[in-house]
Scaffold this motif. Structure first.
Motif, PDB file in Angstrom:
ATOM      1  N   ASN A 174       0.828  -1.201   0.000  1.00 20.89           N
ATOM      2  CA  ASN A 174       0.000   0.000   0.000  1.00 20.89           C
ATOM      3  C   ASN A 174       0.865   1.255   0.000  1.00 20.89           C
ATOM      4  OD1 ASN A 174      -2.904  -1.055   0.492  1.00 20.89           O
ATOM      5  ND2 ASN A 174      -1.717  -2.098   2.092  1.00 20.89           N
ATOM      6  N   CYS A 175       0.236   2.382  -0.297  1.00 24.16           N
ATOM      7  CA  CYS A 175       0.918   3.680  -0.299  1.00 24.16           C
ATOM      8  C   CYS A 175       0.216   4.656   0.638  1.00 24.16           C
ATOM      9  CB  CYS A 175       0.923   4.290  -1.702  1.00 24.16           C
ATOM     10  SG  CYS A 175       1.930   3.403  -2.896  1.00 24.16           S
ATOM     11  N   VAL A 176       0.982   5.592   1.141  1.00 21.20           N
ATOM     12  CA  VAL A 176       0.454   6.734   1.883  1.00 21.20           C
ATOM     13  C   VAL A 176       0.892   7.981   1.130  1.00 21.20           C
ATOM     14  CG1 VAL A 176       0.473   8.014   4.048  1.00 21.20           C
ATOM     15  CG2 VAL A 176       0.564   5.505   4.078  1.00 21.20           C
ATOM     16  N   ALA A 177      -0.088   8.792   0.705  1.00 20.33           N
ATOM     17  CA  ALA A 177       0.194  10.017  -0.055  1.00 20.33           C
ATOM     18  C   ALA A 177       0.120  11.204   0.891  1.00 20.33           C
ATOM     19  CB  ALA A 177      -0.807  10.177  -1.196  1.00 20.33           C
ATOM     20  N   ILE A 178       1.202  11.967   0.948  1.00 20.80           N
ATOM     21  CA  ILE A 178       1.235  13.085   1.887  1.00 20.80           C
ATOM     22  C   ILE A 178       1.378  14.408   1.139  1.00 20.80           C
ATOM     23  CG2 ILE A 178       2.200  11.594   3.663  1.00 20.80           C
ATOM     24  CD1 ILE A 178       4.898  12.923   3.261  1.00 20.80           C
ATOM     25  N   SER A 179       0.970  15.470   1.824  1.00 19.75           N
ATOM     26  CA  SER A 179       1.173  16.830   1.322  1.00 19.75           C
ATOM     27  C   SER A 179       2.144  17.542   2.262  1.00 19.75           C
ATOM     28  CB  SER A 179      -0.165  17.555   1.200  1.00 19.75           C
ATOM     29  OG  SER A 179      -0.875  17.080   0.076  1.00 19.75           O
ATOM     30  N   ALA A 180       2.062  18.853   2.368  1.00 18.13           N
ATOM     31  CA  ALA A 180       3.049  19.616   3.144  1.00 18.13           C
ATOM     32  C   ALA A 180       3.132  19.102   4.581  1.00 18.13           C
ATOM     33  CB  ALA A 180       2.685  21.089   3.138  1.00 18.13           C
ATOM     34  N   THR A 181       4.273  18.558   4.932  1.00 18.82           N
ATOM     35  CA  THR A 181       4.497  17.969   6.245  1.00 18.82           C
ATOM     36  C   THR A 181       5.776  18.558   6.831  1.00 18.82           C
ATOM     37  OG1 THR A 181       3.459  15.915   5.476  1.00 18.82           O
ATOM     38  CG2 THR A 181       4.766  15.779   7.487  1.00 18.82           C
ATOM     39  N   ALA A 182       5.747  18.849   8.109  1.00 13.75           N
ATOM     40  CA  ALA A 182       6.823  19.602   8.757  1.00 13.75           C
ATOM     41  C   ALA A 182       8.056  18.742   9.013  1.00 13.75           C
ATOM     42  CB  ALA A 182       6.323  20.222  10.049  1.00 13.75           C
ATOM     43  N   THR A 183       8.680  18.293   7.936  1.00  9.35           N
ATOM     44  CA  THR A 183      10.008  17.718   8.031  1.00  9.35           C
ATOM     45  C   THR A 183      10.992  18.872   8.244  1.00  9.35           C
ATOM     46  OG1 THR A 183      10.301  17.890   5.642  1.00  9.35           O
ATOM     47  CG2 THR A 183       9.365  15.830   6.486  1.00  9.35           C
ATOM     48  N   PRO A 184      12.228  18.595   8.657  1.00 11.00           N
ATOM     49  CA  PRO A 184      13.156  19.714   8.927  1.00 11.00           C
ATOM     50  C   PRO A 184      13.303  20.685   7.762  1.00 11.00           C
ATOM     51  CG  PRO A 184      14.032  17.698   9.845  1.00 11.00           C
ATOM     52  CD  PRO A 184      12.792  17.301   9.084  1.00 11.00           C
ATOM     53  N   ALA A 185      13.451  20.183   6.548  1.00 13.88           N
ATOM     54  CA  ALA A 185      13.668  21.072   5.401  1.00 13.88           C
ATOM     55  C   ALA A 185      12.429  21.900   5.103  1.00 13.88           C
ATOM     56  CB  ALA A 185      14.061  20.254   4.173  1.00 13.88           C
ATOM     57  N   ILE A 186      11.264  21.264   5.108  1.00  7.66           N
ATOM     58  CA  ILE A 186      10.024  21.978   4.794  1.00  7.66           C
ATOM     59  C   ILE A 186       9.683  22.963   5.910  1.00  7.66           C
ATOM     60  CG2 ILE A 186       7.527  21.703   4.499  1.00  7.66           C
ATOM     61  CD1 ILE A 186       8.126  19.191   2.886  1.00  7.66           C
ATOM     62  N   ALA A 187       9.850  22.560   7.150  1.00  6.29           N
ATOM     63  CA  ALA A 187       9.548  23.459   8.274  1.00  6.29           C
ATOM     64  C   ALA A 187      10.376  24.737   8.180  1.00  6.29           C
ATOM     65  CB  ALA A 187       9.802  22.747   9.593  1.00  6.29           C
ATOM     66  N   ALA A 188      11.643  24.597   7.805  1.00  5.05           N
ATOM     67  CA  ALA A 188      12.513  25.782   7.696  1.00  5.05           C
ATOM     68  C   ALA A 188      12.019  26.714   6.601  1.00  5.05           C
ATOM     69  CB  ALA A 188      13.948  25.343   7.420  1.00  5.05           C
ATOM     70  N   ARG A 189      11.607  26.150   5.464  1.00  4.57           N
ATOM     71  CA  ARG A 189      11.105  26.987   4.366  1.00  4.57           C
ATOM     72  C   ARG A 189       9.810  27.690   4.757  1.00  4.57           C
ATOM     73  NH1 ARG A 189      12.726  22.677   0.718  1.00  4.57           N
ATOM     74  NH2 ARG A 189      10.561  22.047   0.412  1.00  4.57           N
ATOM     75  N   LEU A 190       8.934  27.004   5.457  1.00  8.20           N
ATOM     76  CA  LEU A 190       7.654  27.595   5.847  1.00  8.20           C
ATOM     77  C   LEU A 190       7.852  28.711   6.869  1.00  8.20           C
ATOM     78  CD1 LEU A 190       5.445  24.374   6.107  1.00  8.20           C
ATOM     79  CD2 LEU A 190       5.563  25.994   4.210  1.00  8.20           C
ATOM     80  N   GLU A 191       8.750  28.498   7.813  1.00  8.22           N
ATOM     81  CA  GLU A 191       9.009  29.514   8.835  1.00  8.22           C
ATOM     82  C   GLU A 191       9.654  30.763   8.231  1.00  8.22           C
ATOM     83  OE1 GLU A 191      11.364  27.593  11.785  1.00  8.22           O
ATOM     84  OE2 GLU A 191       9.750  26.203  12.365  1.00  8.22           O
ATOM     85  N   ALA A 192      10.395  30.583   7.158  1.00  8.81           N
ATOM     86  CA  ALA A 192      11.097  31.710   6.535  1.00  8.81           C
ATOM     87  C   ALA A 192      10.163  32.621   5.755  1.00  8.81           C
ATOM     88  CB  ALA A 192      12.204  31.189   5.613  1.00  8.81           C
ATOM     89  N   ASP A 193       8.963  32.129   5.411  1.00 10.94           N
ATOM     90  CA  ASP A 193       8.042  32.920   4.583  1.00 10.94           C
ATOM     91  C   ASP A 193       6.612  32.733   5.078  1.00 10.94           C
ATOM     92  OD1 ASP A 193       6.673  34.287   2.632  1.00 10.94           O
ATOM     93  OD2 ASP A 193       7.784  33.416   0.950  1.00 10.94           O
ATOM     94  N   PRO A 194       6.239  33.392   6.206  1.00 13.55           N
ATOM     95  CA  PRO A 194       4.906  33.203   6.798  1.00 13.55           C
ATOM     96  C   PRO A 194       3.764  33.555   5.841  1.00 13.55           C
ATOM     97  CG  PRO A 194       6.355  34.354   8.318  1.00 13.55           C
ATOM     98  CD  PRO A 194       7.074  34.295   7.008  1.00 13.55           C
ATOM     99  N   ASP A 195       3.936  34.575   5.005  1.00 13.55           N
ATOM    100  CA  ASP A 195       2.860  34.957   4.089  1.00 13.55           C
ATOM    101  C   ASP A 195       2.608  33.864   3.056  1.00 13.55           C
ATOM    102  OD1 ASP A 195       2.485  37.365   5.368  1.00 13.55           O
ATOM    103  OD2 ASP A 195       3.814  38.478   4.024  1.00 13.55           O
ATOM    104  N   ARG A 196       3.681  33.311   2.528  1.00 13.77           N
ATOM    105  CA  ARG A 196       3.527  32.218   1.562  1.00 13.77           C
ATOM    106  C   ARG A 196       2.897  30.990   2.224  1.00 13.77           C
ATOM    107  NH1 ARG A 196       8.396  29.244  -1.843  1.00 13.77           N
ATOM    108  NH2 ARG A 196       7.032  27.901  -3.097  1.00 13.77           N
ATOM    109  N   THR A 197       3.281  30.728   3.473  1.00 11.71           N
ATOM    110  CA  THR A 197       2.715  29.591   4.201  1.00 11.71           C
ATOM    111  C   THR A 197       1.214  29.772   4.397  1.00 11.71           C
ATOM    112  OG1 THR A 197       4.799  29.200   5.343  1.00 11.71           O
ATOM    113  CG2 THR A 197       2.819  28.289   6.352  1.00 11.71           C
ATOM    114  N   LYS A 198       0.805  30.988   4.774  1.00 17.75           N
ATOM    115  CA  LYS A 198      -0.617  31.262   4.975  1.00 17.75           C
ATOM    116  C   LYS A 198      -1.392  31.066   3.675  1.00 17.75           C
ATOM    117  CE  LYS A 198      -3.785  34.824   6.692  1.00 17.75           C
ATOM    118  NZ  LYS A 198      -3.887  36.198   7.255  1.00 17.75           N
ATOM    119  N   LYS A 199      -0.839  31.517   2.573  1.00 13.92           N
ATOM    120  CA  LYS A 199      -1.483  31.343   1.273  1.00 13.92           C
ATOM    121  C   LYS A 199      -1.582  29.868   0.916  1.00 13.92           C
ATOM    122  CE  LYS A 199      -1.173  32.732  -3.587  1.00 13.92           C
ATOM    123  NZ  LYS A 199      -0.400  33.525  -4.583  1.00 13.92           N
TER     124      LYS A 199
END
Length: 265
Positions: free
Chosen positions: A194-219
């Motif tokens: 079986n597979c599990v399909a994921i979207s934006a998940t707070a792995t270290p790399a993604i969390a850093a990108r999201l924290e760096a651009d709050p406006d983009r994250t909100k959008k």
């Protein structure tokens, strides 16, 4: 008496790309849920060994399996040695290693028609061939025991497509198709895939990108029904279900864990 529906009952599990993020959380979930041993694969030895220490602090045997999942010969040799150290063949495999591999082409995230094979292979080798290599390494032992669980982490990009990630989308869709084929081939041996399909998940790399651009994250979060970024444990919960005896009649499926980014029939 309390019945634990996700008890792994002393099985041996292997998780690829488990040195951080989702893979690490899956490995720890397994250790907390009755696994006899957890094999931690990562390209970086220090990451794998750090998670092994966390697993052993929970009273479970941890084994580091350091290799590049895109190298078939290396995978077979390292997984065989890890299984010997764990004390038996692998019962559960989670193909989690992904993204653009350990040495991504700097142009990998451009549109596919603007680049060429080297950039495409950044995604295809780890997300498609890596899944095949690791699965091929463990399936013979599962067939011999007539039991096993194969779980591959894909992305919603593989279900709905993503601009600038066209090759990644295709590689993840290919991995899902491979797992469906494996489900049909291996069901007679009591092996599920079986597979599990994921979207934006707070792995270290993604969390850093999201924290760096709050406006983009909100959008970005405006596209999610549940307006938060996923946590590694959100994914690990579904993986644990698919690894357990509770899912023994579930195979060939893809389960989105995505906060409602996309819906599935």
């Amino acid at each position: 008496m309390t019945l634990n529906l996700t008890d792994l009952n002393g099985q041996i599990a292997a998780v690829t790309g488990a040195g951080q993020g989702v893979g690490r959380e899956v490995a720890l979930h397994f250790a907390r849920s009755g696994a006899r041993a957890v094999i931690v694969n990562d390209f970086y030895a220090e990451r794998a060994q750090a998670v092994v220490r966390e697993i052993e602090a929970l009273g479970v045997k941890g084994v580091a399996a350091v290799c590049d999942v895109t190298d078939e010969a290396q995978v077979k040799a390292v997984f065989a040695q890890a299984a010997r150290e764990a004390g038996g063949s692998i019962d559960i495999l989670v193909n989690n290693a992904g993204n653009s591999g350990v040495n991504p082409d700097p142009e990998a995230r451009k549109h596919f028609w603007e680049v060429g094979e080297a950039a495409w292979n950044s995604f295809i080798r780890v997300n498609f061939y890596g899944v095949i290599n690791c699965t091929a390494a463990v399936v013979p032992g599962m067939i011999e025991k007539k039991a096993g669980r194969l779980i591959t982490i894909i992305s919603d990009a593989g279900r709905v497509g993503e601009p600038n990630l066209e090759i990644y989308s295709g590689a993840k869709a290919g991995a899902a198709g491979f797992m469906r084929g494996a489900a049909r081939a291996l069901g007679r041996y009591n092996i599920t895939a079986n597979c599990v399909a994921i979207s934006a998940t707070a792995t270290p790399a993604i969390a850093a990108r999201l924290e760096a651009d709050p406006d983009r994250t909100k959008k970005m979060l405006s596209n999610y029904v549940i307006r938060r970024v996923g946590k590694p444990e959100d994914v690990a919960n579904m993986v644990l279900f698919l690894a357990s005896g509770s899912s023994s009649w579930v195979t060939g499926q893809t389960y989105p864990v995505n906060g409602g980014f996309s819906f599935n029939l």
